[in-house]
Design an enzyme around this catalytic site. Structure first.
Site, PDB file in Angstrom:
ATOM      1  N   SER A  68       0.800  -1.238   0.000  1.00 31.93           N
ATOM      2  CA  SER A  68       0.000   0.000   0.000  1.00 31.93           C
ATOM      3  C   SER A  68       0.827   1.280   0.000  1.00 31.93           C
ATOM      4  O   SER A  68       0.257   2.361  -0.173  1.00 31.93           O
ATOM      5  CB  SER A  68      -0.937   0.017   1.201  1.00 31.93           C
ATOM      6  OG  SER A  68      -1.985  -0.889   0.983  1.00 31.93           O
ATOM      7  N   LYS A  71       0.387   3.434  -2.922  1.00 31.49           N
ATOM      8  CA  LYS A  71      -0.787   4.312  -3.072  1.00 31.49           C
ATOM      9  C   LYS A  71      -0.428   5.798  -2.965  1.00 31.49           C
ATOM     10  O   LYS A  71      -1.136   6.653  -3.490  1.00 31.49           O
ATOM     11  CB  LYS A  71      -1.835   3.936  -2.019  1.00 31.49           C
ATOM     12  CG  LYS A  71      -2.376   2.519  -2.198  1.00 31.49           C
ATOM     13  CD  LYS A  71      -3.211   2.074  -1.010  1.00 31.49           C
ATOM     14  CE  LYS A  71      -3.687   0.631  -1.189  1.00 31.49           C
ATOM     15  NZ  LYS A  71      -4.407   0.137   0.008  1.00 31.49           N
ATOM     16  N   TYR A 195      -3.774  -2.582 -10.202  1.00 36.46           N
ATOM     17  CA  TYR A 195      -3.664  -2.352  -8.750  1.00 36.46           C
ATOM     18  C   TYR A 195      -2.766  -3.412  -8.085  1.00 36.46           C
ATOM     19  O   TYR A 195      -1.834  -3.087  -7.346  1.00 36.46           O
ATOM     20  CB  TYR A 195      -5.072  -2.352  -8.135  1.00 36.46           C
ATOM     21  CG  TYR A 195      -5.077  -2.352  -6.625  1.00 36.46           C
ATOM     22  CD1 TYR A 195      -4.809  -1.188  -5.910  1.00 36.46           C
ATOM     23  CD2 TYR A 195      -5.320  -3.519  -5.908  1.00 36.46           C
ATOM     24  CE1 TYR A 195      -4.795  -1.190  -4.525  1.00 36.46           C
ATOM     25  CE2 TYR A 195      -5.306  -3.532  -4.527  1.00 36.46           C
ATOM     26  CZ  TYR A 195      -5.041  -2.368  -3.841  1.00 36.46           C
ATOM     27  OH  TYR A 195      -5.018  -2.375  -2.473  1.00 36.46           O
ATOM     28  N   TYR A 247      -4.656   3.594   8.049  1.00 36.15           N
ATOM     29  CA  TYR A 247      -6.018   3.027   8.207  1.00 36.15           C
ATOM     30  C   TYR A 247      -6.564   3.359   9.597  1.00 36.15           C
ATOM     31  O   TYR A 247      -6.420   4.487  10.055  1.00 36.15           O
ATOM     32  CB  TYR A 247      -6.017   1.519   7.938  1.00 36.15           C
ATOM     33  CG  TYR A 247      -5.191   1.185   6.729  1.00 36.15           C
ATOM     34  CD1 TYR A 247      -5.621   1.608   5.473  1.00 36.15           C
ATOM     35  CD2 TYR A 247      -3.975   0.524   6.824  1.00 36.15           C
ATOM     36  CE1 TYR A 247      -4.858   1.344   4.348  1.00 36.15           C
ATOM     37  CE2 TYR A 247      -3.208   0.263   5.711  1.00 36.15           C
ATOM     38  CZ  TYR A 247      -3.659   0.674   4.478  1.00 36.15           C
ATOM     39  OH  TYR A 247      -2.910   0.431   3.384  1.00 36.15           O
ATOM     40  N   VAL A 265       1.300  -3.800   3.784  1.00 34.66           N
ATOM     41  CA  VAL A 265       1.303  -5.097   4.468  1.00 34.66           C
ATOM     42  C   VAL A 265       2.571  -5.923   4.202  1.00 34.66           C
ATOM     43  O   VAL A 265       2.740  -6.979   4.799  1.00 34.66           O
ATOM     44  CB  VAL A 265       0.050  -5.959   4.158  1.00 34.66           C
ATOM     45  CG1 VAL A 265      -1.196  -5.371   4.789  1.00 34.66           C
ATOM     46  CG2 VAL A 265      -0.124  -6.185   2.674  1.00 34.66           C
TER      47      VAL A 265
HETATM   48  N1  GLN Z   1      -2.307  -5.259  -1.977  1.00 36.98           N
HETATM   49  C1  GLN Z   1      -2.803  -5.199  -0.633  1.00 36.98           C
HETATM   50  C2  GLN Z   1      -4.310  -5.374  -0.623  1.00 36.98           C
HETATM   51  O1  GLN Z   1      -4.949  -4.864  -1.480  1.00 36.98           O
HETATM   52  C3  GLN Z   1      -2.415  -3.894  -0.012  1.00 36.98           C
HETATM   53  C4  GLN Z   1      -2.908  -3.743   1.398  1.00 36.98           C
HETATM   54  C5  GLN Z   1      -1.967  -3.011   2.295  1.00 36.98           C
HETATM   55  O2  GLN Z   1      -0.769  -2.926   2.069  1.00 36.98           O
HETATM   56  N2  GLN Z   1      -2.492  -2.517   3.397  1.00 36.98           N
HETATM   57  O3  GLN Z   1      -4.874  -6.002   0.237  1.00 36.98           O
END
Ligand code: GLN
Length: 313
Positions: A68, A71, A195, A247, A265
């Site tokens: 993530s 992003k 994505y 988050y 993650v």
């Molecule tokens: N690719 C992961 C997902 O979509 C990214 C989530 C994350 O890093 N928090 O679940």
């Protein structure tokens, strides 16, 4: 010693040494099967300073899945292309929900709360994809990362992308749900493919810290003076990282670390000390909110030692 300038190299070395002995390291993400094999003992940190100098410790050169954290960069790219029109598709409020929550989307007619939860990032990816083939859109995102990190060797870990594509049913649900509200323009599978692949970009702490420097330097690359984004946009991306970057753990991160930050993650966190440094940390063990446990601890120690919290007078 009041007035003394804290020693960054000593601080980083002390953090690496202290965390080496920690037993409680969180849980490695396993919902993307390919990520489950990460070594929970791994730890790396790189501080890329606004003056161009770099201080590193631990496994600073080992590539990991940025997940993530990508992003931040897709948002930057999409704002460059669409400007404020982007905000018709995605909000700017903290979600207070897990990164892959479905319930909020229903209450809010398919408009994701912010660009850093999964639904919001999928909507941003869909915008970047519009008018292009998935391969072109992905190439553009990857080249942007290589450009920012000044390193053309950065690649996508295709095994991680394929692993998530096979098992990403929750993200498929989010994307289909948004599609039903007309929030996505492209075929759901194309958007998801781009994505999953940008989440699977592999970078080291060094590459990530260098790529994030424009956010610490009013939108400019401090080495070349090249303007990546206007200063106002860098400020706003930092504001979103502070309020939404972790988050439902964003409040706790702001409370403990006091810097804009974005987690993934894969166990990475990119944090920005405006005017001072871009910092990347990596440790694959996660806390209950999906944020790197030792990564946050390291940043908490660093900001305390250096006095870098943005809330410090
Ligand atoms: N690719 C992961 C997902 O979509 C990214 C989530 C994350 O890093 N928090 O679940």
């Amino acid at each position: 010693m009041s007035g003394a300038v804290p020693d960054l190299e000593a601080a980083v070395a002390e953090i690496v040494e202290t965390l080496r002995h920690r037993v409680d390291r969180g849980e490695v993400a396993s919902y993307i099967p390919e990520l489950a094999s990460a070594d929970p003992r791994a730890f790396g940190i790189v501080v890329a300073n606004a003056d161009g100098s770099v201080v590193s410790g631990g496994a600073s050169e080992t590539p990991f899945s940025i997940q993530s954290i990508s992003k931040v960069f897709t948002l930057t790219l999409a704002l460059g292309k669409f400007g404020d029109r982007l905000w018709r598709r995605v909000g700017r409020e903290p979600s207070g929900s897990p990164f892959n929550s479905v319930v909020q989307l229903e209450r809010e007619q398919g408009i994701p709360r912010n660009p850093f939860i999964n639904a919001g990032a999928i909507a941003v990816t869909d915008l970047i994809l519009s008018g292009h083939q998935p391969r072109e859109a992905l190439g553009e995102i990857l080249r942007f990362m290589q450009f920012l990190a000044d390193d053309p060797s950065i690649t996508i870990d295709r095994a991680v992308a394929a692993s998530e594509h096979r098992t990403g049913f929750r993200n498929a649900a989010l994307a289909n749900y948004m599609k039903s509200f007309g929030v996505l323009d492209n075929p759901v599978n194309f958007t998801l493919g781009v994505y999953f692949h940008h989440c699977a970009i592999a970078m080291s702490c060094r590459q990530l810290a260098i790529a994030g420097r424009f956010l610490a330097c009013d939108g400019k690359n401090p080495s070349t003076g090249f303007k990546v984004v206007p200063a106002e946009r860098a400020r706003r991306i930092n504001a979103l990282m502070l309020t939404c970057g972790h988050y439902d753990g964003s409040g706790e991160f702001a409370y403990r670390v006091g810097l804009p930050g974005k987690s993934g993650v894969g166990g990475g966190i990119l944090a920005i000390a405006p005017g001072k440094a871009s910092i990347a940390v990596w440790s694959p063990g996660l806390d209950a909110n999906g944020n790197s446990h030792l990564g946050r601890t390291a940043l908490e120690m660093l900001t305390a030692k250096m006095g870098w919290s943005i809330f410090k007078a």
